[in-house]
Design a protein around this motif. Structure first.
Motif, short mmCIF file in Angstrom:
data_model
loop_
_atom_site.label_atom_id
_atom_site.label_comp_id
_atom_site.label_asym_id
_atom_site.label_seq_id
_atom_site.Cartn_x
_atom_site.Cartn_y
_atom_site.Cartn_z
N ARG A 1 0.86 -1.56 0.01
CA ARG A 1 0.09 -0.04 0.02
C ARG A 1 0.66 1.35 0.00
O ARG A 1 0.52 2.24 -0.69
CB ARG A 1 -0.95 0.06 1.21
CG ARG A 1 -2.14 -1.04 1.04
CD ARG A 1 -2.80 -1.10 2.10
NE ARG A 1 -4.14 -1.71 2.12
CZ ARG A 1 -5.03 -2.02 3.04
NH1 ARG A 1 -4.81 -1.87 3.95
NH2 ARG A 1 -6.40 -2.68 2.68
N ASN A 2 1.96 1.16 0.69
CA ASN A 2 2.92 2.47 0.50
C ASN A 2 3.47 2.58 -0.98
O ASN A 2 3.46 3.60 -1.41
CB ASN A 2 4.20 2.10 1.54
CG ASN A 2 3.82 2.51 2.81
OD1 ASN A 2 2.73 2.87 3.04
ND2 ASN A 2 4.73 2.23 3.78
N ARG A 3 3.65 1.47 -1.60
CA ARG A 3 3.97 1.44 -2.94
C ARG A 3 2.94 2.06 -3.77
O ARG A 3 3.14 3.07 -4.83
CB ARG A 3 4.40 0.23 -3.43
CG ARG A 3 5.91 -0.49 -2.98
CD ARG A 3 5.85 -1.68 -3.45
NE ARG A 3 7.35 -2.58 -3.27
CZ ARG A 3 7.73 -3.70 -3.35
NH1 ARG A 3 6.88 -4.50 -3.66
NH2 ARG A 3 8.92 -3.93 -3.14
N PRO B 1 -0.69 3.66 -3.27
CA PRO B 1 -1.64 4.09 -2.41
C PRO B 1 -3.15 3.82 -2.83
O PRO B 1 -4.20 4.04 -2.03
CB PRO B 1 -1.59 5.55 -2.27
CG PRO B 1 -0.14 5.95 -2.50
CD PRO B 1 0.27 4.73 -3.55
N SER B 2 -3.36 3.61 -4.19
CA SER B 2 -4.65 3.19 -4.66
C SER B 2 -5.13 1.87 -4.00
O SER B 2 -6.48 1.52 -3.96
CB SER B 2 -4.77 2.81 -6.13
OG SER B 2 -3.99 1.77 -6.61
N LEU B 3 -4.24 1.16 -3.18
CA LEU B 3 -4.86 -0.01 -2.51
C LEU B 3 -5.19 0.15 -1.25
O LEU B 3 -5.82 -0.71 -0.60
CB LEU B 3 -3.52 -1.09 -2.39
CG LEU B 3 -3.03 -1.50 -3.73
CD1 LEU B 3 -1.63 -2.37 -3.56
CD2 LEU B 3 -4.01 -2.41 -4.73
N ASN B 4 -5.15 1.26 -0.57
CA ASN B 4 -5.69 1.66 0.52
C ASN B 4 -7.23 1.55 0.67
O ASN B 4 -7.96 1.87 -0.17
CB ASN B 4 -5.40 3.04 0.96
CG ASN B 4 -4.01 3.41 1.15
OD1 ASN B 4 -3.23 2.47 1.61
ND2 ASN B 4 -3.29 4.64 1.05
N ARG B 5 -7.69 0.94 1.84
CA ARG B 5 -9.06 0.62 2.25
C ARG B 5 -9.56 -0.65 1.39
O ARG B 5 -10.79 -0.65 1.57
CB ARG B 5 -9.97 1.93 2.33
CG ARG B 5 -9.39 2.85 3.36
CD ARG B 5 -10.23 4.26 3.57
NE ARG B 5 -10.00 4.98 2.16
CZ ARG B 5 -8.95 5.81 1.93
NH1 ARG B 5 -8.02 5.91 2.89
NH2 ARG B 5 -8.93 6.54 0.71
#
Length: 474
Positions: A48-50, A52-56
């Motif tokens: 997710r740090n790589r 951010p679209s994966l957040n939540r």
């Protein structure tokens, strides 16, 4: 400490010392020396740090193919029942909206190294357990940083500052209790979604037995499926039940050493110290294949490829080993292993490939194999080697290197039944030759300059990817 000697305190430690303040948590914990720090959904949060679209979003890290395995799942995916070690295909059925991410280990190792620096800025007594967890003995850090509870909260802040990741910390009088406490501090999964955890859980001496006895027996290290079944047969389902059993009952159920060990743990007794750093017990790689391998040449190539990867890691960490172990899993999931100990330590791919190839040859692979593993144990330290990853040839600028082409060369494995130079007919070489060592040095230099995938051993080059990229199956 010699009179007048200055103590060097890292910037991280200085900022943490200045940050002491009232923090949530239990009572005073000066006398609780052990912390267990465990990163929350480590692989997922690095990804997710790589991106951010994966957040939540529900995220699965692992193999994406038919035989892929889940390495880590976000808490959003865990709501649907997804968990580590589950086949990815099953995880997809449980959580169709999950994003499956496959990755190499470079980002995880980089984050783990940064986290380790935070730990070591507080105490030199750090025992890594995996990339994402460690034990710390902070009994000597109280004067500078406060109580163990305060140190735990400050560590969480420092890890978040260093790598942007959350961790859960258990604080207790020994390793077993600290490990259970860190689990209790983690986020929880409800039917309505994930909920934040405590972050830090302090188990004081006065409450430690009540805390311990409420756990299921399988929460204890060393209680696997076989031990669990035997304990359940004597009506030991919780650690409290375990504490009510006599040592004689436990010995009769699970054996002398294990029974005595569990009896002590059930009373909150765990005298294991924190071992700083130290030499790992083993270095290994294994692969689950998309389709069963039954071609001897392909099995040979995979054996060589895995041996090369393991030997590279040995050299990168300044280690040698003496015991070679191979493992195969058949299509029916039956497992077979073979091991052989050499008279001398080794660290080259040629030596390891020879012995591993011989060992695999003693196993029945005619029906195909779905998994192959190669490992080295009985490790010792050797002269330091330059890291395989990112080390340029004589310090040259890697960015200015020409575009590489893929190379391949043969390890020179002899036909079955013959031995290599300086070896025996059954297991191959007895150690590294001077030629082996020079070959390994050349490999490390080339890969350090152009990347790991640029060069491979003979038949190993026929398959795409390198070990580590495919560790969770394809």
């Amino acid at each position: 400490m010699p009179e007048g000697e200055l103590v060097q305190i890292s910037p991280i430690a200085q900022s943490m010392s200045r940050a002491r303040h009232d923090l949530p948590g239990g009572s005073d914990s000066d006398e609780l020396p052990i912390l267990h720090v465990d990163m929350d959904a480590f692989y997922v949060e690095v990804e997710r740090n790589r991106d951010p679209s994966l957040n939540r979003r529900p995220v699965i890290v692992g193999g994406s193919g038919r035989r892929g395995v889940v390495a880590s799942a976000s808490y959003e995916a865990r709501v649907s029942g997804v968990h580590a070690a589950m086949p990815t295909a099953q995880a997809r059925r449980l959580c169709p909206t999950a994003v499956v991410v496959t990755s190499d280990f470079s980002g995880y190792i980089e984050a783990s190294s940064a986290i380790a620096e935070v730990f070591e800025s507080i105490t030199p007594h750090v025992e890594p357990i995996a990339l994402d967890e460690a034990f710390l003995d902070v009994s000597g850090a109280h004067r500078l940083f406060g109580t163990s509870r305060e140190i735990a909260w400050l560590l969480r802040d420092a890890v978040r500052e260093a790598v942007g990741l959350d961790c859960s910390v258990g604080v207790a009088s020994n390793k077993t209790l600290a490990k259970l406490a860190s689990v209790a501090a983690k986020p929880t999964v409800r039917s309505t979604g994930p909920e934040p955890g405590l972050g830090v859980r302090v188990v004081g001496v006065a409450e430690q037995l009540d805390f311990l006895w409420a756990h299921r027996v399988e929460a204890l290290w060393g209680v696997g499926p076989v031990t669990l079944r035997r304990l359940n047969e004597i009506d030991a389902f919780t650690v409290g039940d375990l504490a009510d059993k006599s040592v004689e009952q436990l010995v009769a159920a699970v054996g002398a050493a294990h029974g005595a060990h569990l009896a002590a743990l059930a009373q909150g007794i765990d005298d294991r110290p924190v071992h700083p750093g130290g030499i790992p017990r083993s270095v290994s790689h294994e692969e689950t294949f998309e389709t069963d391998l039954d071609d001897p040449d392909l099995i040979r190539g995979e054996t060589v490829r895995l041996a090369d990867a393991v030997a590279s890691r040995l050299r990168a960490n300044g280690l040698s080993g003496q015991t070679v172990t191979v493992k195969i899993r058949h299509p029916d999931f039956a497992m077979q292993t073979r091991a052989h100990t050499l008279p001398e330590p080794f660290q080259t791919g040629r030596t390891l490939a020879h012995v591993a190839h011989r060992l695999v040859g003693t196993l029945d692979t005619s029906g195909g194999i779905r998994l192959l593993g190669v490992g080295v144990s009985n490790l010792s330290e050797t002269a330091s080697a330059e890291s395989v990853a990112g080390v340029g040839l004589r310090g040259e600028n890697l960015a200015e290197s020409p575009e590489p082409c893929q190379l391949a060369f043969d390890l020179g494995l002899p036909p079955d039944g013959e031995s290599g130079p300086g070896g025996d007919a059954h297991h191959g070489p007895t150690g590294d030759s001077e030629l082996d060592r020079k070959l390994a040095e050349a490999l490390d230099a080339i890969r350090g300059r152009f990347g790991r995938a640029v060069i491979a051993h003979g038949s190993a080059a026929l398959r795409d990817g390198v070990p580590g990229e495919r560790r969770w199956g394809r």
